[in-house]
Design an enzyme around this catalytic site. Structure first.
Site, PDB file in Angstrom:
ATOM      1  N   THR A 180       3.536  -0.605 -10.738  1.00 57.45           N
ATOM      2  CA  THR A 180       3.641  -1.065  -9.344  1.00 57.45           C
ATOM      3  C   THR A 180       2.277  -1.004  -8.651  1.00 57.45           C
ATOM      4  O   THR A 180       1.811  -1.988  -8.066  1.00 57.45           O
ATOM      5  CB  THR A 180       4.660  -0.185  -8.580  1.00 57.45           C
ATOM      6  N   VAL A 181       1.627   0.141  -8.698  1.00 59.31           N
ATOM      7  CA  VAL A 181       0.366   0.319  -7.960  1.00 59.31           C
ATOM      8  C   VAL A 181      -0.801  -0.364  -8.683  1.00 59.31           C
ATOM      9  O   VAL A 181      -1.628  -1.038  -8.055  1.00 59.31           O
ATOM     10  CB  VAL A 181       0.076   1.829  -7.744  1.00 59.31           C
ATOM     11  N   VAL A 202      -1.053   9.578  -0.296  1.00 59.76           N
ATOM     12  CA  VAL A 202      -0.224   9.963   0.856  1.00 59.76           C
ATOM     13  C   VAL A 202      -0.065   8.774   1.800  1.00 59.76           C
ATOM     14  O   VAL A 202      -1.043   8.226   2.298  1.00 59.76           O
ATOM     15  CB  VAL A 202      -0.854  11.142   1.637  1.00 59.76           C
ATOM     16  N   GLY A 246       1.151   5.663   1.267  1.00 62.84           N
ATOM     17  CA  GLY A 246       0.962   4.291   0.759  1.00 62.84           C
ATOM     18  C   GLY A 246      -0.256   3.630   1.379  1.00 62.84           C
ATOM     19  O   GLY A 246      -1.388   4.088   1.185  1.00 62.84           O
ATOM     20  N   ILE A 266      -1.189   3.473   4.533  1.00 63.03           N
ATOM     21  CA  ILE A 266      -1.684   3.985   5.832  1.00 63.03           C
ATOM     22  C   ILE A 266      -2.923   4.850   5.615  1.00 63.03           C
ATOM     23  O   ILE A 266      -2.883   5.772   4.806  1.00 63.03           O
ATOM     24  CB  ILE A 266      -0.626   4.875   6.538  1.00 63.03           C
ATOM     25  N   ASP A 301       8.322  14.792  -3.557  1.00 65.34           N
ATOM     26  CA  ASP A 301       7.213  13.880  -3.266  1.00 65.34           C
ATOM     27  C   ASP A 301       6.665  14.140  -1.854  1.00 65.34           C
ATOM     28  O   ASP A 301       5.450  14.238  -1.655  1.00 65.34           O
ATOM     29  CB  ASP A 301       7.740  12.444  -3.404  1.00 65.34           C
ATOM     30  N   LYS A 334       2.841  15.501  -0.587  1.00 59.73           N
ATOM     31  CA  LYS A 334       2.036  14.767   0.404  1.00 59.73           C
ATOM     32  C   LYS A 334       1.690  15.632   1.612  1.00 59.73           C
ATOM     33  O   LYS A 334       0.539  15.660   2.039  1.00 59.73           O
ATOM     34  CB  LYS A 334       2.802  13.512   0.828  1.00 59.73           C
ATOM     35  N   GLY A 388       5.087   0.788  -2.266  1.00 59.76           N
ATOM     36  CA  GLY A 388       5.117  -0.607  -2.711  1.00 59.76           C
ATOM     37  C   GLY A 388       3.763  -1.046  -3.245  1.00 59.76           C
ATOM     38  O   GLY A 388       2.729  -0.433  -2.964  1.00 59.76           O
TER      39      GLY A 388
END
Ligand code: NDP
Ligand code: HSE
Length: 426
Positions: free
Chosen positions: A14-15, A131, A133, A135, A200, A204, A302
């Protein structure tokens, strides 16, 4: 001839695919901003039989061949977990490569050691994507907000659970259906237990508290509860009192080098800025002694948002390379103390299924009174089969006393079950 920055990627899920796509789609602008061209020269994966849709010769299952390649300048670690990521990142740094990672577990558990190693080698180790995504949270805490005493941070830091809670609230969706959707959208961890049990979020908020406090928060000192005990019923009761339920990571600095870090579902007033953060969106609200209240928000998981954070870090590394700089890793030491959860003072929501018989309420109230817990609001309703549902909101109480009251109440003959309790903030 101008140098070309050579990138080795570990992971193309995904990343990894999001980061790769951004490098390709925005190549011209990124090259201009760095001042040097770049090339992804190898990509490490586990399963060579998958069709990746790009030049197959880039892929290898031999990850060591990437971190040992003397021509590679930057390693992007996007595989996740500690094993083998920790060893690969450590070796990459020892071999003189800058590292960018999205791996919160790795940084939460080994951040201090690895960042010190990077610094000692004059290299970068950046982890903005770990941490929140897309932002920007890590860089503002390390730089723009670094002069503040960050007294409190409260964050919705997991996209999967916020997506599930929003689906439960807005569409009365079943927990399992909402989780499956979050997985299909690429939000969830390889093992979604990490999401739904708050693990998770724990990684973070501990990373954020480690940066804010300058010392690594030991994972063992964190209090953690997930969202699996919540039901639509609880969300509806909360709503009736003007609250939303969110899975929050909360850090409170309560003394010198001492922080209380907790992750649990929390009822917050619908007017709180975090209450309207829905779906995959994440947000961090913090209070600093000089800056006051600040809130950051955006997509917390995402492919594209997280890819964006990875590439932001790559730009930092690329500019450092272009300027002949010696890396900008900011180390922090071990040794943050963690405050005991038992001393927390907060209000509580409590839902119980009871026998529908005389004096049930009196018996429950008696136990709460014994532990100094005062009831602020109450709702009651009759259920089928001679049962009832009693829901309380308490005034602030000490966690230790509340837990004692709860276990004593649970043993009362009139109690069928204590269905849920949720801490209330503000
Ligand atoms: P995925 O499972 O989608 O991708 C993982 C990739 O790593 C795959 O390409 C996989 O190979 C490869 N991989 C995994 N283990 C190994 C191994 N032992 N050897 C070789 N290759 C391996 O994970 P994500 O992209 O979702 O997550 C990557 C990291 O980013 C994690 O640390 C995660 O916590 C973090 N993160 C994820 C976010 C998200 O929204 N998903 C957001 C923010 C951070 P193969 O393709 O062959 O299976
Ligand atoms: N599984 C994580 C989440 C990915 O849902 O927030 C982003 O870190």
């Amino acid at each position: 001839m101008a140098k070309v920055i050579r990138i080795g990627m570990l992971g193309f899920g995904t990343v990894g695919t999001g980061a790769y796509r951004m490098l390709e789609d925005n190549r011209v602008a990124i090259t201009k901003k760095i001042g040097l061209p770049f090339e992804v020269v190898k990509i490490g994966i586990k399963d060579h039989t998958k069709d990746r849709g790009i030049n197959d010769s880039l892929f290898t299952t031999d990850l060591n061949s990437i971190i040992e390649d003397p021509t590679i300048d930057v390693v992007m670690e996007l595989i996740g977990g500690v094993d083998p990521a920790a060893e690969l990142v450590e070796k990459a740094l020892i071999n003189g490569k800058h590292v960018v990672t999205a791996n919160k577990e790795l940084i939460a558990k080994h951040g201090s050691r690895l960042v010190h190693l990077a610094k000692s080698k004059g290299l970068d180790l950046h982890y903005e994507a770990a941490v929140g995504g897309g932002i920007p949270l890590i860089q503002p805490l390390k730089h723009q907000l670094a002069g503040n005493d960050v007294i409190r941070m409260m964050g919705i830091l997991n996209g999967t659970t916020n997506y599930i809670l929003t689906m439960m609230e807005e569409e009365q969706a079943d927990f399992g259906v909402a989780l499956a959707e979050a997985q299909a959208k690429g939000y969830a961890e390889a093992d979604p237990t990490n999401d739904v049990e708050g693990i998770d979020t724990g990684y973070k908020i501990s990373i954020l508290a480690s940066i804010a406090g300058g010392k690594q928060v030991p994972i063992e000192g964190i209090y953690r509860e997930g969202i699996t005990k919540l039901s639509i019923t609880d969300i509806e009761y909360a709503d009736s009192w003007g609250y939303k339920i969110k899975l929050l990571g909360i850090s409170d600095f309560v003394g010198p080098d001492t922080v209380r870090v907790r992750i649990h579902p929390t009822m917050i007033k619908s007017s709180h800025p975090l209450a309207s953060v829905n779906g995959v969106y994440n947000a961090l609200w913090l209070h600093g002694d000089f800056v006051g209240d600040v809130m950051f928000s955006g997509r917390g998981a995402g492919s594209d948002p997280t890819g964006s954070a990875v590439i932001g870090d790559f730009l930092d590394v690329g500019r450092n390379i272009a300027n002949g700089g010696s890396g900008s890793a900011i180390p922090y030491d071990l040794g943050m103390n963690t405050a005991n959860m038992d001393d927390l003072e907060t209000a509580y929501y409590l839902r119980m299924i009871v026998a529908d018989q005389p004096n049930t309420l009196g018996e429950i109230a008696m136990v709460f009174g014994k532990y100094g817990i005062s009831i602020a609001e109450m709702q009651m309703k009759t259920l089928p089969s001679n049962q009832g549902e009693i829901v309380f909101l308490t005034h602030e109480a000490v966690e230790r006393e509340f837990q004692k009251a709860l276990s004593e109440v649970a043993k009362l003959p009139c109690i069928v079950k204590v269905a849920t309790f949720v801490r209330v903030d503000g």
